[in-house]
Design an enzyme around this catalytic site. Sequence first.
Site, PDB file in Angstrom:
ATOM      1  N   ARG A 258     -17.108  22.789 -18.006  1.00 47.38           N
ATOM      2  CA  ARG A 258     -15.989  22.403 -18.891  1.00 47.38           C
ATOM      3  C   ARG A 258     -15.385  21.067 -18.447  1.00 47.38           C
ATOM      4  O   ARG A 258     -14.735  20.374 -19.231  1.00 47.38           O
ATOM      5  CB  ARG A 258     -14.909  23.498 -18.939  1.00 47.38           C
ATOM      6  CG  ARG A 258     -13.693  23.109 -19.773  1.00 47.38           C
ATOM      7  CD  ARG A 258     -12.926  24.288 -20.343  1.00 47.38           C
ATOM      8  NE  ARG A 258     -12.622  25.293 -19.351  1.00 47.38           N
ATOM      9  CZ  ARG A 258     -11.691  25.193 -18.405  1.00 47.38           C
ATOM     10  NH1 ARG A 258     -10.943  24.109 -18.328  1.00 47.38           N
ATOM     11  NH2 ARG A 258     -11.501  26.148 -17.521  1.00 47.38           N
TER      12      ARG A 258
ATOM     13  N   TYR B  93     -11.046  13.328 -44.209  1.00 48.01           N
ATOM     14  CA  TYR B  93     -11.730  14.622 -44.215  1.00 48.01           C
ATOM     15  C   TYR B  93     -10.692  15.759 -44.274  1.00 48.01           C
ATOM     16  O   TYR B  93      -9.664  15.701 -43.606  1.00 48.01           O
ATOM     17  CB  TYR B  93     -12.598  14.721 -42.955  1.00 48.01           C
ATOM     18  CG  TYR B  93     -13.179  16.079 -42.734  1.00 48.01           C
ATOM     19  CD1 TYR B  93     -13.921  16.711 -43.729  1.00 48.01           C
ATOM     20  CD2 TYR B  93     -12.975  16.761 -41.543  1.00 48.01           C
ATOM     21  CE1 TYR B  93     -14.448  17.979 -43.527  1.00 48.01           C
ATOM     22  CE2 TYR B  93     -13.497  18.021 -41.336  1.00 48.01           C
ATOM     23  CZ  TYR B  93     -14.226  18.623 -42.330  1.00 48.01           C
ATOM     24  OH  TYR B  93     -14.739  19.876 -42.140  1.00 48.01           O
TER      25      TYR B  93
ATOM     26  N   ASP C  39     -12.082   7.015 -37.145  1.00 52.56           N
ATOM     27  CA  ASP C  39     -13.158   7.993 -37.298  1.00 52.56           C
ATOM     28  C   ASP C  39     -14.379   7.236 -37.818  1.00 52.56           C
ATOM     29  O   ASP C  39     -14.411   6.807 -38.970  1.00 52.56           O
ATOM     30  CB  ASP C  39     -12.722   9.095 -38.271  1.00 52.56           C
ATOM     31  CG  ASP C  39     -13.767  10.202 -38.389  1.00 52.56           C
ATOM     32  OD1 ASP C  39     -14.972   9.903 -38.212  1.00 52.56           O
ATOM     33  OD2 ASP C  39     -13.390  11.349 -38.685  1.00 52.56           O
TER      34      ASP C  39
ATOM     35  N   LYS D 146     -23.167  14.806 -37.686  1.00 54.84           N
ATOM     36  CA  LYS D 146     -23.684  14.080 -38.846  1.00 54.84           C
ATOM     37  C   LYS D 146     -24.826  13.138 -38.423  1.00 54.84           C
ATOM     38  O   LYS D 146     -25.780  13.581 -37.839  1.00 54.84           O
ATOM     39  CB  LYS D 146     -22.515  13.349 -39.520  1.00 54.84           C
ATOM     40  CG  LYS D 146     -21.286  14.257 -39.758  1.00 54.84           C
ATOM     41  CD  LYS D 146     -21.606  15.364 -40.700  1.00 54.84           C
ATOM     42  CE  LYS D 146     -20.569  16.439 -40.934  1.00 54.84           C
ATOM     43  NZ  LYS D 146     -19.418  16.618 -40.154  1.00 54.84           N
TER      44      LYS D 146
HETATM   45  C1  3LM Z   1     -18.156  17.238 -44.489  1.00 54.75           C
HETATM   46  N1  3LM Z   1     -17.204  16.720 -42.374  1.00 54.75           N
HETATM   47  O1  3LM Z   1     -19.039  17.789 -45.126  1.00 54.75           O
HETATM   48  P1  3LM Z   1     -17.145  18.640 -37.311  1.00 54.75           P
HETATM   49  N2  3LM Z   1     -14.671  13.522 -39.449  1.00 54.75           N
HETATM   50  C2  3LM Z   1     -15.324  13.355 -40.608  1.00 54.75           C
HETATM   51  C3  3LM Z   1     -16.056  14.410 -41.159  1.00 54.75           C
HETATM   52  O2  3LM Z   1     -16.693  14.205 -42.309  1.00 54.75           O
HETATM   53  C4  3LM Z   1     -16.098  15.659 -40.498  1.00 54.75           C
HETATM   54  C5  3LM Z   1     -15.390  15.796 -39.299  1.00 54.75           C
HETATM   55  C6  3LM Z   1     -14.711  14.697 -38.796  1.00 54.75           C
HETATM   56  C7  3LM Z   1     -17.837  17.666 -43.100  1.00 54.75           C
HETATM   57  C8  3LM Z   1     -18.112  18.915 -42.609  1.00 54.75           C
HETATM   58  S1  3LM Z   1     -16.889  20.653 -44.224  1.00 54.75           S
HETATM   59  C9  3LM Z   1     -16.602  22.312 -43.876  1.00 54.75           C
HETATM   60  C10 3LM Z   1     -18.311  20.159 -43.333  1.00 54.75           C
HETATM   61  C11 3LM Z   1     -15.265  12.043 -41.298  1.00 54.75           C
HETATM   62  C12 3LM Z   1     -16.838  16.833 -41.031  1.00 54.75           C
HETATM   63  C13 3LM Z   1     -15.389  17.074 -38.523  1.00 54.75           C
HETATM   64  O3  3LM Z   1     -16.022  19.331 -36.592  1.00 54.75           O
HETATM   65  O4  3LM Z   1     -18.262  18.268 -36.407  1.00 54.75           O
HETATM   66  O5  3LM Z   1     -17.549  19.406 -38.530  1.00 54.75           O
HETATM   67  O6  3LM Z   1     -16.568  17.231 -37.802  1.00 54.75           O
HETATM   68  O7  3LM Z   1     -17.510  16.264 -44.946  1.00 54.75           O
END
Ligand code: 3LM
Length: 392
Positions: free
Chosen positions: A59, A112, A184, A209
């Site tokens: 951790r 997001y 971001d 992603k």
């Molecule tokens: C999506 N987005 O489909 P995780 N910042 C950005 C993002 O697009 C996302 C995160 C942070 C999507 C996920 S929606 C239920 C699925 C610009 C995620 C967050 O915690 O790794 O999912 O990232 O747009």
Amino acid sequence: MGKQFKHMETAMIHEGYDSKALLGSLTPPLFQTSTFTFDTAEQGAARFAGEEEGHVYTRVSNPTVQILEQKLAALEKAEKGLAFASGMAAISAVLIALTKANDHIICSSGLYGCTYGLLSMMDEKYNIQTDYVAMTDAQSIEDNIRPETKVIYIETPINPTMEVIDLELVIGIAKKHDILVVVDNTFSTPYLQRPLELGADVVVHSATKYLSGHGDVIAGLAAGEQTLIDQIAATTQKDIGGVLSPFDAWLVIRGLKTLPLRMDRHAENASQIAEKLKQHSQVKQVFYPGDPENSGYAIMKKQMKSGGGTLSFEIKGGKAEAQAFLNKLELIKIAVSLGDTETLIQHPATMTHAVIPDEQRQKMGVTDTLVRLSVGIEGWQDLWEDLNQALT
Ligand code: 3LM
């Protein structure tokens, strides 16, 4: 910072790892361990006291995870990188570490859905208010700055409207007022855009992603200058504990090796599809930063290598027509997330951005007829054939 390979394509593969140091293993080894043994009680005490370098507990640090963190730092031109269990773990750790009760945040006019949820929660719990501002000119930003404004938080391009924000403009104003800028960089990746080089303080990513790129891992990253990142590592990362597992770090390291190849193909495919969609009679409007007719094109050219692999478009009709269109697709998969080799399509108003109250969501441009397409690396003609039959 690492070795500073001249070309990003080389750094993606070689940065942060020397096979000679690990039995000649070409691929970085997976240190799938929760804890690390000490030779003596005194050594354990010295590690806890920070008097001796070395791992203690996964951790806090792990050799496989560290390889990924060093790669990210080199790619983003940061002093230090940090890996998290998800993009949201990274974003929440960064924002909670950089703010305290009663502070104020200025955010891009769209973002997001779960990040919006996080900011709303911070408002409810700690009275950290957020203003959503279309950062199109200096005045619009200046007008929203308060004495307690601590952070400007930006997504660019914005999920899912693909609006592009002028980083140079926003960072210039933030610096004048001693406000931290957090970007971001999920949609662009450091291959297309490096906000820290333009003066931003922290970059965050959903490595779920493009960075990992194969739809098989949930991961997050943050990078910035040493003191800020150390502060995040020692507080919200360690004590909230949303760290990345070694195996997931290993998967992101593997994905990164092909990021430039994949991203170029994503962008090429997205350009072709955007052009075709613009000419289709059932399509009202297409939003792709790589489209020369897009309002953000000039800013994109200034700060990004290409328009990336994601686009959105509004189809004619209403929500029922948008859903019927998705249902008719055969090759293209209906799914949230983006940046995978497979082309994915989703309906932001009822999926990724459903948590945003209706009125606010409409203001952000996330209408009921907007669909988001994460263009994969398949043959674009096959993708177009599928889109065309479903639209017609
Ligand atoms: C999506 N987005 O489909 P995780 N910042 C950005 C993002 O697009 C996302 C995160 C942070 C999507 C996920 S929606 C239920 C699925 C610009 C995620 C967050 O915690 O790794 O999912 O990232 O747009």
